[in-house]
Enzyme design. Structure first.
Site, PDB file in Angstrom:
ATOM      1  N   GLY A   1       0.817  -1.201   0.000  1.00 32.26           N
ATOM      2  CA  GLY A   1       0.000   0.000   0.000  1.00 32.26           C
ATOM      3  C   GLY A   1       0.851   1.250   0.000  1.00 32.26           C
ATOM      4  O   GLY A   1       2.022   1.215   0.385  1.00 32.26           O
TER       5      GLY A   1
ATOM      6  N   GLN B   1       2.815  10.064   1.432  1.00 33.21           N
ATOM      7  CA  GLN B   1       4.134   9.430   1.303  1.00 33.21           C
ATOM      8  C   GLN B   1       4.862   9.837   0.021  1.00 33.21           C
ATOM      9  O   GLN B   1       6.060   9.584  -0.109  1.00 33.21           O
ATOM     10  CB  GLN B   1       4.004   7.904   1.316  1.00 33.21           C
ATOM     11  CG  GLN B   1       3.568   7.344   2.657  1.00 33.21           C
ATOM     12  CD  GLN B   1       3.524   5.834   2.615  1.00 33.21           C
ATOM     13  OE1 GLN B   1       2.525   5.259   2.225  1.00 33.21           O
ATOM     14  NE2 GLN B   1       4.616   5.199   2.983  1.00 33.21           N
TER      15      GLN B   1
ATOM     16  N   HIS C   1      -3.438   1.016   8.306  1.00 38.49           N
ATOM     17  CA  HIS C   1      -2.107   1.631   8.197  1.00 38.49           C
ATOM     18  C   HIS C   1      -2.164   2.843   7.258  1.00 38.49           C
ATOM     19  O   HIS C   1      -1.646   3.918   7.579  1.00 38.49           O
ATOM     20  CB  HIS C   1      -1.120   0.569   7.684  1.00 38.49           C
ATOM     21  CG  HIS C   1       0.275   1.065   7.462  1.00 38.49           C
ATOM     22  ND1 HIS C   1       1.351   0.574   8.183  1.00 38.49           N
ATOM     23  CD2 HIS C   1       0.794   1.991   6.607  1.00 38.49           C
ATOM     24  CE1 HIS C   1       2.451   1.184   7.771  1.00 38.49           C
ATOM     25  NE2 HIS C   1       2.142   2.042   6.812  1.00 38.49           N
ATOM     26  N   GLU C   2      -2.825   2.665   6.098  1.00 37.66           N
ATOM     27  CA  GLU C   2      -2.841   3.739   5.093  1.00 37.66           C
ATOM     28  C   GLU C   2      -3.746   4.892   5.517  1.00 37.66           C
ATOM     29  O   GLU C   2      -3.420   6.059   5.289  1.00 37.66           O
ATOM     30  CB  GLU C   2      -3.274   3.199   3.727  1.00 37.66           C
ATOM     31  CG  GLU C   2      -2.396   2.073   3.149  1.00 37.66           C
ATOM     32  CD  GLU C   2      -0.907   2.394   3.103  1.00 37.66           C
ATOM     33  OE1 GLU C   2      -0.535   3.580   3.077  1.00 37.66           O
ATOM     34  OE2 GLU C   2      -0.107   1.427   3.108  1.00 37.66           O
TER      35      GLU C   2
ATOM     36  N   CYS D   1       6.847  -0.006   6.510  1.00 38.69           N
ATOM     37  CA  CYS D   1       6.339   1.170   5.801  1.00 38.69           C
ATOM     38  C   CYS D   1       7.419   1.664   4.849  1.00 38.69           C
ATOM     39  O   CYS D   1       8.588   1.757   5.237  1.00 38.69           O
ATOM     40  CB  CYS D   1       5.988   2.255   6.815  1.00 38.69           C
ATOM     41  SG  CYS D   1       5.350   3.759   6.075  1.00 38.69           S
ATOM     42  N   LEU D   2       7.024   1.998   3.616  1.00 39.49           N
ATOM     43  CA  LEU D   2       8.011   2.461   2.634  1.00 39.49           C
ATOM     44  C   LEU D   2       8.685   3.760   3.086  1.00 39.49           C
ATOM     45  O   LEU D   2       9.788   4.069   2.648  1.00 39.49           O
ATOM     46  CB  LEU D   2       7.349   2.668   1.264  1.00 39.49           C
ATOM     47  CG  LEU D   2       6.863   1.392   0.553  1.00 39.49           C
ATOM     48  CD1 LEU D   2       6.172   1.750  -0.768  1.00 39.49           C
ATOM     49  CD2 LEU D   2       8.016   0.425   0.285  1.00 39.49           C
TER      50      LEU D   2
ATOM     51  N   HIS E   1      -1.939   7.183   7.701  1.00 43.19           N
ATOM     52  CA  HIS E   1      -1.065   8.116   6.969  1.00 43.19           C
ATOM     53  C   HIS E   1      -1.815   9.411   6.616  1.00 43.19           C
ATOM     54  O   HIS E   1      -1.229  10.491   6.631  1.00 43.19           O
ATOM     55  CB  HIS E   1      -0.564   7.489   5.664  1.00 43.19           C
ATOM     56  CG  HIS E   1       0.696   6.688   5.809  1.00 43.19           C
ATOM     57  ND1 HIS E   1       1.868   7.217   6.305  1.00 43.19           N
ATOM     58  CD2 HIS E   1       0.978   5.394   5.496  1.00 43.19           C
ATOM     59  CE1 HIS E   1       2.812   6.287   6.295  1.00 43.19           C
ATOM     60  NE2 HIS E   1       2.302   5.163   5.817  1.00 43.19           N
TER      61      HIS E   1
HETATM   62 CO    CO Z   1       3.210   3.326   5.547  1.00 41.99          CO
END
Ligand code: CO
Length: 178
Positions: free
Chosen positions: A45, A50, A142-143, A99-100, A146
């Site tokens: 995701g 991000q 999670h997203e 997480c990226l 963000h």
């Molecule tokens: Co993340």
């Protein structure tokens, strides 16, 4: 042009994102680029903050449960979620997350086990998903976090979080100074 991932320490990751009202071509192009970026970086995701866009949109690109290492994207569950809201949550479950924007860090996070969400798709159509569970429910939580400036390490117990922050500092020389 490939999107650039904003890393831990970047202020945009801490902002509350804006509602999307205009479902224009720019949004569609961006959503496609975000899905491509998931493929390239092996992410399940990616949320708009991000990549530096403070708007309420995220994408998921989830491999089939019985073939998590698959790279046949035809078998993936892929969707664009705009203005998402969690309408119901049930139970708790712990599992590992990464997480990226915080590369190389993986920690066990407690999330709701089952959630219902409402969102708009890329064309602005209202949709809902009931009783999402497993990786899907976890990734959505999670997203959505963000979009509210929340990172998965914020969901860790206080002591654990400060240990992880030190680890990030040591490993990547990154901290939050704002
Ligand atoms: Co993340």
């Amino acid at each position: 042009m490939e999107l650039e991932i904003k890393l831990y320490g970047d202020e945009v990751l801490r902002k509350k994102s804006d509602i999307i009202v205009d479902f224009n071509d720019d949004i569609k192009i961006l959503a496609n680029q975000m899905i491509e970026k998931c493929h390239k970086d092996y992410g399940v995701g990616l949320a708009a903050p991000q990549i530096g866009k403070s708007i309420r949109m995220f994408v998921l690109s989830i491999p089939p449960e019985d073939d998590l290492d698959s790279s046949d994207y035809n078998n993936f569950y892929e969707e664009v979620f705009i203005n998402p809201i969690i309408t119901q949550k049930k139970g708790k479950e712990k599992n590992e997350e990464g997480c990226l924007s915080i590369p190389g860090i993986y920690e066990v996070v407690e999330r709701y086990k089952y959630i219902n969400i409402e969102y708009q798709d890329i064309n602005g159509e209202k949709k809902e998903i009931d009783n999402a569970s497993g990786l899907l429910a976890r990734a959505m939580q999670h997203e959505i976090d963000h979009l509210d400036g929340i990172l998965f390490i914020d969901r860790l117990p206080v002591l654990k979080k400060s240990m992880v922050q030190k680890k990030i500092m040591k490993k990547f020389k990154r901290s939050e100074n704002f």
